[in-house]
Design a protein around this motif. Structure first.
Motif, mmCIF file in Angstrom:
data_model
loop_
_atom_site.group_PDB
_atom_site.id
_atom_site.type_symbol
_atom_site.label_atom_id
_atom_site.label_comp_id
_atom_site.label_asym_id
_atom_site.label_seq_id
_atom_site.Cartn_x
_atom_site.Cartn_y
_atom_site.Cartn_z
ATOM 1 N N GLY A 131 0.648 -1.205 0.134
ATOM 2 C CA GLY A 131 -0.077 -0.076 0.009
ATOM 3 C C GLY A 131 1.071 1.174 -0.146
ATOM 4 N N TYR A 132 0.382 2.232 -0.598
ATOM 5 C CA TYR A 132 1.162 3.440 -0.546
ATOM 6 C C TYR A 132 -0.122 4.806 -0.412
ATOM 7 C CZ TYR A 132 -0.991 4.567 -5.334
ATOM 8 O OH TYR A 132 -1.808 4.967 -6.247
ATOM 9 N N ILE A 133 0.736 5.814 0.279
ATOM 10 C CA ILE A 133 0.205 6.973 0.761
ATOM 11 C C ILE A 133 0.741 7.931 -0.317
ATOM 12 C CG2 ILE A 133 -0.301 8.759 2.426
ATOM 13 C CD1 ILE A 133 -1.317 5.896 3.106
ATOM 14 N N ALA A 134 -0.261 8.694 -0.912
ATOM 15 C CA ALA A 134 0.252 9.865 -2.181
ATOM 16 C C ALA A 134 0.356 11.096 -1.278
ATOM 17 C CB ALA A 134 -0.895 9.882 -2.954
ATOM 18 N N THR A 135 1.440 11.879 -1.842
ATOM 19 C CA THR A 135 1.812 13.091 -1.300
ATOM 20 C C THR A 135 0.704 14.006 -1.610
ATOM 21 O OG1 THR A 135 3.154 13.735 -3.170
ATOM 22 C CG2 THR A 135 4.167 12.639 -1.288
ATOM 23 N N GLY A 136 0.162 13.941 -2.397
ATOM 24 C CA GLY A 136 -1.144 14.998 -2.896
ATOM 25 C C GLY A 136 -0.623 16.027 -4.021
ATOM 26 N N ALA A 137 0.499 15.884 -4.342
ATOM 27 C CA ALA A 137 1.137 16.754 -5.344
ATOM 28 C C ALA A 137 2.033 16.105 -6.254
ATOM 29 C CB ALA A 137 1.959 17.890 -4.417
ATOM 30 N N ALA A 138 1.866 16.371 -7.403
ATOM 31 C CA ALA A 138 2.672 15.683 -8.670
ATOM 32 C C ALA A 138 4.156 15.709 -8.455
ATOM 33 C CB ALA A 138 2.150 15.985 -9.851
ATOM 34 N N ALA A 139 5.117 14.851 -8.373
ATOM 35 C CA ALA A 139 6.412 14.864 -8.328
ATOM 36 C C ALA A 139 7.053 15.675 -7.283
ATOM 37 C CB ALA A 139 6.918 15.345 -9.572
ATOM 38 N N GLY A 140 6.437 15.809 -6.082
ATOM 39 C CA GLY A 140 7.128 16.510 -4.952
ATOM 40 C C GLY A 140 5.957 16.416 -3.675
ATOM 41 N N TRP A 141 6.235 17.300 -2.771
ATOM 42 C CA TRP A 141 5.402 17.481 -1.565
ATOM 43 C C TRP A 141 4.537 18.376 -1.624
ATOM 44 C CZ3 TRP A 141 6.800 13.891 2.080
ATOM 45 C CH2 TRP A 141 7.808 13.467 2.261
ATOM 46 N N ASP A 159 2.180 16.075 6.806
ATOM 47 C CA ASP A 159 1.005 15.524 7.008
ATOM 48 C C ASP A 159 1.109 14.224 6.182
ATOM 49 O OD1 ASP A 159 0.264 17.732 8.299
ATOM 50 O OD2 ASP A 159 -1.488 18.171 6.715
ATOM 51 N N THR A 160 1.633 14.101 5.082
ATOM 52 C CA THR A 160 1.906 12.481 4.609
ATOM 53 C C THR A 160 2.645 11.733 5.509
ATOM 54 O OG1 THR A 160 1.830 13.781 2.265
ATOM 55 C CG2 THR A 160 2.824 11.590 2.476
ATOM 56 N N LEU A 161 3.679 12.006 5.931
ATOM 57 C CA LEU A 161 4.626 11.270 6.855
ATOM 58 C C LEU A 161 3.840 10.857 7.949
ATOM 59 C CD1 LEU A 161 7.731 13.527 6.954
ATOM 60 C CD2 LEU A 161 7.244 11.608 5.414
ATOM 61 N N ILE A 162 2.994 11.684 8.672
ATOM 62 C CA ILE A 162 2.112 11.222 9.510
ATOM 63 C C ILE A 162 0.932 10.152 9.256
ATOM 64 C CG2 ILE A 162 0.308 12.057 11.656
ATOM 65 C CD1 ILE A 162 2.071 14.632 11.403
ATOM 66 N N GLU A 163 0.458 10.536 8.085
ATOM 67 C CA GLU A 163 -0.460 9.407 7.666
ATOM 68 C C GLU A 163 0.311 8.145 7.318
ATOM 69 O OE1 GLU A 163 -3.934 9.191 3.969
ATOM 70 O OE2 GLU A 163 -2.683 11.050 4.125
ATOM 71 N N THR A 164 1.233 8.210 6.718
ATOM 72 C CA THR A 164 2.022 6.996 6.410
ATOM 73 C C THR A 164 2.304 6.260 7.744
ATOM 74 O OG1 THR A 164 3.048 8.051 4.550
ATOM 75 C CG2 THR A 164 4.067 5.823 5.327
ATOM 76 N N ILE A 165 2.675 6.798 8.699
ATOM 77 C CA ILE A 165 3.195 6.170 9.856
ATOM 78 C C ILE A 165 1.923 5.407 10.513
ATOM 79 C CG2 ILE A 165 3.683 6.540 12.594
ATOM 80 C CD1 ILE A 165 5.324 8.701 11.545
ATOM 81 N N LYS A 185 4.761 0.048 3.923
ATOM 82 C CA LYS A 185 4.076 1.140 3.462
ATOM 83 C C LYS A 185 4.990 1.997 2.714
ATOM 84 C CE LYS A 185 0.257 -0.377 5.148
ATOM 85 N NZ LYS A 185 -0.862 -1.246 4.443
ATOM 86 N N LEU A 186 4.291 2.590 1.472
ATOM 87 C CA LEU A 186 5.222 3.443 0.524
ATOM 88 C C LEU A 186 4.772 4.790 0.453
ATOM 89 C CD1 LEU A 186 5.865 0.918 -2.385
ATOM 90 C CD2 LEU A 186 7.442 1.230 -0.395
ATOM 91 N N VAL A 187 5.648 5.861 0.305
ATOM 92 C CA VAL A 187 5.141 7.017 -0.107
ATOM 93 C C VAL A 187 5.201 7.407 -1.639
ATOM 94 C CG1 VAL A 187 5.395 9.469 0.082
ATOM 95 C CG2 VAL A 187 5.493 8.029 2.290
ATOM 96 N N LYS A 188 4.249 7.606 -2.318
ATOM 97 C CA LYS A 188 4.123 7.713 -3.597
ATOM 98 C C LYS A 188 4.036 9.420 -4.051
ATOM 99 C CE LYS A 188 2.069 6.476 -8.055
ATOM 100 N NZ LYS A 188 0.896 5.430 -8.599
ATOM 101 N N PHE A 189 4.870 10.040 -4.836
ATOM 102 C CA PHE A 189 4.978 11.267 -5.149
ATOM 103 C C PHE A 189 4.128 11.504 -6.424
ATOM 104 C CE2 PHE A 189 8.447 10.835 -2.233
ATOM 105 C CZ PHE A 189 8.414 11.852 -1.508
ATOM 106 N N ALA A 190 2.642 11.703 -5.709
ATOM 107 C CA ALA A 190 1.851 11.920 -6.892
ATOM 108 C C ALA A 190 0.499 12.481 -6.289
ATOM 109 C CB ALA A 190 1.394 10.469 -7.421
ATOM 110 N N ALA A 191 -0.201 13.289 -7.116
ATOM 111 C CA ALA A 191 -1.366 13.868 -6.860
ATOM 112 C C ALA A 191 -2.376 12.955 -6.048
ATOM 113 C CB ALA A 191 -2.055 14.405 -7.878
ATOM 114 N N ASN A 192 -2.411 11.657 -6.398
ATOM 115 C CA ASN A 192 -3.357 10.566 -5.816
ATOM 116 C C ASN A 192 -3.046 9.182 -6.308
ATOM 117 O OD1 ASN A 192 -4.510 9.957 -8.625
ATOM 118 N ND2 ASN A 192 -5.696 11.821 -8.316
#
Length: 425
Positions: free
Chosen positions: A278-288, A295-301, A418-425
């Motif tokens: 499973g991955y958590i998207a950062t909510g922004a394409a190609a970045g934070w 918030d993305t880090l906390i959601e991932t944890i 869990k992974l963090v994906k640098f994408a809008a969704n």
């Protein structure tokens, strides 16, 4: 310019050039790293103040912060190298701690490496019923050298150090895994007890693949009695094995090599199912995200279950870590914390950070950050023994030592990473 700004400029300009000189001690390297971090915080605070006042940071400030960030990365590399060097044992070893069998094997192996004498090793391995020995298959390395290579690899490769490691005698490790537990239910005292569903099991297979290195030596080196051949072989092989393993455990495709956790199917964590990560998207394409990137880090944890979360570790490369160093919480405290001592890792939101350069840089749809209980999530499988074949013919006047080791690996628990994906969704 204010007095504080002048002091910051002087401190920042002092930090970067010192990276060129390699400190002689771990304490000196750690002190320089902490000094660079203090300068980084000062310049970054000034950058954030400029953004708040002018909606943009001064070019000089941004350049200075990037320079200090690079300086910190270089200082951490130096620190890691010193830690690794201190972890290595002295080349010379006494014979007092070896058993009679180990001493005999070591002496026979030394004669084989130096002069190609096979009779003693052939006799010893025949007694031990070793398979695959001989002129074509090579001979098993003595246990001292075998364990030495393995220990050095565990220092160099973060995945091997973090994961579960199993040693097997066959070519494949098959492991059953319960994907769901037994079903239960509440019943009244006199009510019927219908049969409940059984646990669902999945069989995971971890084949071992061959990893090899082929260092070369001149006969003059082998004839020199002052050279510790055992230590030389371990020193030649350990780094190249570690580099290949570290890459395969993270992004290996499973073809003639272990399968890295980034090569498994990935899905949004809300749609997670067994067999994918499973991955958590950062909510922004190609970045934070511009606002609240942490918030993305906390959601991932908190996407990990509590049992795995308490053993969680962040994994990323240095470039990703340099971005995260700038993050602050609502009270202005930095989320990234430097190591408490020279031998400990840095931390993020209270969890350790493992630096792995094999992790991808931040980019469009990249999976540049992982968080998980890697000891539960990833399994490294070692085939027992490291084997060496002496070849004095193929590259005269050099003697080649074809050194092989069988290693496998793969995800064993898909809910533990869990992974963090640098994408809008």
């Amino acid at each position: 310019m204010t007095q504080q700004g002048v002091q910051t400029d002087m401190q920042a300009s002092r930090v970067a050039p010192e990276v060129k000189a390699v400190p002689e001690t771990m304490t000196a390297a750690f002190d320089e790293f902490m000094e660079a971090f203090e300068a980084f915080k000062d310049v970054n605070d000034r950058r954030l103040g400029e953004i708040e006042q002018k909606l943009t940071a001064d070019v000089v400030t941004r350049d200075k912060m990037d320079r200090i960030n690079r300086a910190m990365d270089e200082q951490k590399k130096v620190l890691d190298q010193i830690v690794l060097k201190k972890a290595r044992p002295p080349l010379g070893r006494g014979q007092d701690d070896l058993s009679p069998d180990a001493t005999e094997h070591k002496a026979a192996f030394d004669a084989y490496v130096r002069r190609g004498e096979e009779a003693s090793l052939r006799e010893l391995e025949a007694k031990a019923f070793s398979a695959g020995s001989g002129a074509d298959g090579g001979y098993l390395v003595p246990p001292e050298t075998d364990s030495e290579i393995g220990r050095r690899i565990s220092v160099v490769s973060p995945m091997r150090a973090l994961s579960t490691v199993r040693t097997v005698s066959s070519s494949v490790l098959k492991k059953p895994f319960a994907t769901s537990g037994l079903a239960t239910g509440w019943v009244a005292e006199t009510a019927a007890r219908p049969q409940t569903n059984s646990a669902q099991l999945a069989e995971l297979a971890f084949p071992t693949m061959e990893l090899y290195a082929m260092p070369a030596a001149t006969q003059a080196l082998l004839d020199d009695a002052a050279v510790d051949i055992e230590a030389w072989i371990a020193g030649e092989v350990d780094v190249v094995f570690a580099e290949q393993e570290g890459d395969a455990f993270i992004r290996g495709d499973g073809v003639a090599k272990p399968k890295g956790f980034l090569s498994y199917p990935t899905v949004a964590d809300s749609a997670w199912s067994w067999g994918s990560l499973g991955y958590i998207a950062t909510g922004a394409a190609a970045g934070w995200k511009a606002t609240g990137p942490s918030d993305t880090l906390i959601e991932t944890i908190y996407s990990l279950r509590a049992g795995h979360r308490q053993n969680g570790t962040f994994m990323m490369n240095r470039k990703t870590q340099s971005d995260i160093r700038k993050f602050k919480d609502a009270d202005g405290n930095y989320l990234w914390r430097p190591p408490a001592t020279a031998s400990q890792p840095a931390s993020l939101l209270g969890f350790a950070i493992a630096e792995a350069e094999e992790m991808p840089d931040v980019g469009a749809n990249s999976l540049s950050l992982a968080f998980g209980d890697f000891r539960s999530g990833y399994l490294v499988v070692d085939r027992a023994g490291v084997r060496i074949l002496r070849d004095p013919y193929s590259a005269k006047p050099y003697v080649l030592f074809y050194t092989t080791k069988r290693v496998g690996g793969g995800v064993q628990n898909f809910e533990a990473i869990k992974l963090v994906k640098f994408a809008a969704n």
